[in-house]
Every structure is written in C-alpha cells, then in structure tokens.
Design an enzyme around this catalytic site. Structure first.
Site, PDB file in Angstrom:
ATOM      1  N   ARG A  39       0.854  -1.237  -0.107  1.00 65.65           N
ATOM      2  CA  ARG A  39       0.093  -0.090   0.178  1.00 65.65           C
ATOM      3  C   ARG A  39       0.871   1.154  -0.024  1.00 65.65           C
ATOM      4  O   ARG A  39       1.742   1.375   0.902  1.00 65.65           O
ATOM      5  CB  ARG A  39      -0.856   0.053   1.191  1.00 65.65           C
ATOM      6  CG  ARG A  39      -1.897   1.053   1.306  1.00 65.65           C
ATOM      7  CD  ARG A  39      -2.892   0.969   2.379  1.00 65.65           C
ATOM      8  NE  ARG A  39      -3.797   1.873   2.486  1.00 65.65           N
ATOM      9  CZ  ARG A  39      -3.662   3.006   2.876  1.00 65.65           C
ATOM     10  NH1 ARG A  39      -2.761   3.370   3.538  1.00 65.65           N
ATOM     11  NH2 ARG A  39      -4.856   3.813   2.813  1.00 65.65           N
ATOM     12  N   SER A 108     -12.710  -4.408   0.289  1.00 68.52           N
ATOM     13  CA  SER A 108     -12.955  -3.760   1.373  1.00 68.52           C
ATOM     14  C   SER A 108     -14.345  -3.638   1.865  1.00 68.52           C
ATOM     15  O   SER A 108     -14.955  -2.848   1.098  1.00 68.52           O
ATOM     16  CB  SER A 108     -12.161  -2.391   1.728  1.00 68.52           C
ATOM     17  OG  SER A 108     -10.837  -2.376   1.735  1.00 68.52           O
ATOM     18  N   LYS A 137      -4.825   6.501   8.820  1.00 60.49           N
ATOM     19  CA  LYS A 137      -5.700   7.114   8.095  1.00 60.49           C
ATOM     20  C   LYS A 137      -6.440   6.367   7.248  1.00 60.49           C
ATOM     21  O   LYS A 137      -7.291   6.551   6.276  1.00 60.49           O
ATOM     22  CB  LYS A 137      -5.049   8.232   7.152  1.00 60.49           C
ATOM     23  CG  LYS A 137      -4.552   9.308   8.340  1.00 60.49           C
ATOM     24  CD  LYS A 137      -4.515  10.672   7.576  1.00 60.49           C
ATOM     25  CE  LYS A 137      -3.842  11.660   8.507  1.00 60.49           C
ATOM     26  NZ  LYS A 137      -2.360  11.686   8.546  1.00 60.49           N
TER      27      LYS A 137
END
Ligand code: NI
Lengths: 207, 207
Positions: A39, A108, A137
């Site tokens: 990521r 997700s 975050k």
C-alpha cells in the site's frame, strides 16, 4: 493453490520511520506472514512500480503472494498476484475485468450489503473492518466491532479477513469471530521487532 | 485516422476555481482544441474513473481523442484513446506493453536523449518542454526554450508538441520551431473566456 489468509500484512512505509521496507517485510515473512499487500500513497507511479517489482521478487521467493492496493496499473505492470480495492478505488467489476479471472481480487467492506456486492461482483476475498479504532488514516468509517465482523463472515461464502486495530491483545477475540485471517499493519510494522511481532500473532492464530 | 496535435489541452481542475471542468472542456473544444489530456492529482481512483468516463463521452462525441495522464489503469478502465507518461510515471515500454499497440502513447521529454528513448520505446508523440517558465507544478525541470524544442523536433520522426508557459503572446514563436502542436493548460483554462482563449490560439496556429 489455495491462498493462506491467516496473517496478512499491509505495508505502510510511514510507520517504519526510515527502517527499510524490504528488510521489515523479509522479517515479517520469517515470522509467519502468509500474504502481503503493498500500500503506497503520495508516491509517483515510477517509484511505486520499482518498490512493487522488488517486493514481488522478495515475497514470491518465499512463496508469499503479493497483492497491490488500489493501483491496477501497478499490479499489471509487475504481474502481481492480486489487487485489493476499496470503496474509493476502481469499481470492483471494472477491476475484475481488467485483472482477468486468475488473479486474487480483494475488496474492503464494512457491512453485509458491501459484502454481498463484493461476493457477487468478482471479489475472491473480503477485507472487513475496521474492527477496532486505529490511528491509521486507512479508516474512513467507524469501527464496526467483532460482532459485525462475525455477521459479515456468516453472510458470504468467500474468505473474510478482519482488519483495523488488531493487536496481540485482541487477536484471539477476532479469531473467534470465524474469519479466515488477520490483516495488520502496525501490530507487525509498528515496532522494530518485526519478526517477533509477526510470530506472536501467528501463534495466537494457531492456538 | 491521424491524430490532430495542433491544439492540445491538458486539464487542471485547480485553476478552474470551482468552474465546471466539463463545461470548460466543451467550450475549449468549440474553440478549436483538437486533443484532450485528463490530468488529475490527489483524487481517489474512483473519482478519477468517473471524471474520465464522463470526459471521454464528451470528447469523443466531438471527435476529440481523450488521453489520460500517468494512470494506465484509468486509461484501460474507460477505454481512453491514449495515455501520457512522464519521467516519474510507469516506464514507457511497460506502458506500451500493457496499453497495446493501437492506443496513443505520449511521453514527456526535455532533451534529445529522452526524445530518442521515447521514439525507440513506443511513444507515438513527445511532449517537449517546458518551453517557458510556468506557475504550474507540472514542471520539475527548468525551461528549455524554443531552440531546444526545435532541436528535439528535428531529432525524431514522431510528432512533437511543445508544452510549458505557452500563451497567445509566444505561440507564434513556438510554432516557428516546427512542432506539431501547442499543448496548454492555463492559456485556455486560466480565465473564464475558455472558448475565446482556445480560438485565439488556434488562429495563431493556423496563421
Ligand atoms: Ni531484488
């Protein structure tokens, strides 16, 4: 070959505070990480590509699949093992079409409606959460708690990994929800004892 | 069908100060823009995808090709007419391979070495610049001037468009360098008279 979702590490170079991502991932895999997601935010495409290329070599040499977060172009460019998309990324069905049928596609979700959508539109697995509050975050929604994780897991037939605020102190509780794996960032990468962090979570998972 | 590079608009929602991107592009095309590049930074993939989808419909309905900046995944997802990559984006040869042979592939260069690399590795056209100083953060290199633009153009056989600080006051000088087109952002989008801005540049180009 079936994917082992048991200990799923999502990377975040931000919390490494200058420690090497590659060294940390290598340690994490040694400690028991079974699946890896790269990521990256705020990085140019060229850098993302080179990091992904190197991580893929590292992960695959240890038989750990590499999943790319969000960026289908990077996943295709490095021939990654899969892609993970969230609610703000490319639509799931578009991602599946471009990725082809053979790559791992994750999605997700934070409720059963999203889970049903994911199962119907090409997801191989769901990342359900955030279970607990996190400083990351990554979270745009409030923690959903272990009960909702359990409900999501029971509502679909594809694998579900729990994510968000999972640590060695709550990992056993998360496992009891019936999920197929624990997805973590800071519980593994947040302190320099990366291998030990991973091994500890893996032992809890196996207990 | 050969691509008309003569007036190439690169978008920047930042300088629109709230004016509609779609209305501005529509006006720009009416004023003579022949090629459109969607450039988005700091936007999630989902939003980028939806903006691209809508712009493609708009541009193609006016027979103007849509090129996506940097993001190969978005280009593939909306079946855009092409992709533009710079020195910090996916490697040119990787982009060409994933994009296929039929889509337009552009490459940003600021010297003849990069131009030669681009021509050799799959670029259909080069975006050469920045010609002049610009306020835009697009520029990571110093202005190269019209003479270098001319040298780049003469060093390759593929089309070259000039970019960076081009305005109605210097467009004629840039044209004299022999390039195939003018690529602009603020000279068209920087004030509300978008159609008039585009028409003025187009008239200079045609003169
Ligand atoms: Ni290597």
């Amino acid at each position: 070959m079936p994917v082992d979702y048991s200990l799923y590490l999502v990377t975040d170079r931000g919390i490494l505070k200058g420690r090497s991502l590659f060294a940390a991932v290598e340690e994490a895999i040694r400690g028991g990480v079974s699946l890896l997601q790269l990521r990256e935010k705020n990085v140019c495409s060229r850098d993302f590509y080179h990091i992904a290329l190197e991580l893929k070599e590292l992960a695959n040499s240890c038989n750990v699949p590499l999943i790319i977060n969000d960026r289908l172009d990077i996943a295709l460019a490095v021939d990654a093992d899969g892609l993970h998309v969230g609610q703000e990324d490319l639509p799931l069905e578009v991602a599946r079409k471009l990725l082809g049928p053979d790559k791992i596609l994750g999605y997700s979700v934070s409720n059963t409606a999203e889970a049903a959508y994911g199962e119907k539109n090409g997801a191989d697995y769901l990342g359900a959460g955030p279970v607990y509050p996190t400083g990351s975050k990554l979270d745009t929604v409030d923690p959903i708690g272990v009960e909702v994780i359990k409900t999501i897991k029971e509502s679909v037939s594809i694998p579900v990994v729990a994510i968000g605020g999972i640590s060695r102190s709550n990992a056993a509780e998360v496992k009891k929800s019936g999920v197929d794996g624990l997805s973590v960032i800071s519980a593994i990468l947040g302190s320099p004892q990366v291998e030990e962090n991973a091994r500890c979570l893996k032992n809890i998972w196996r207990a």
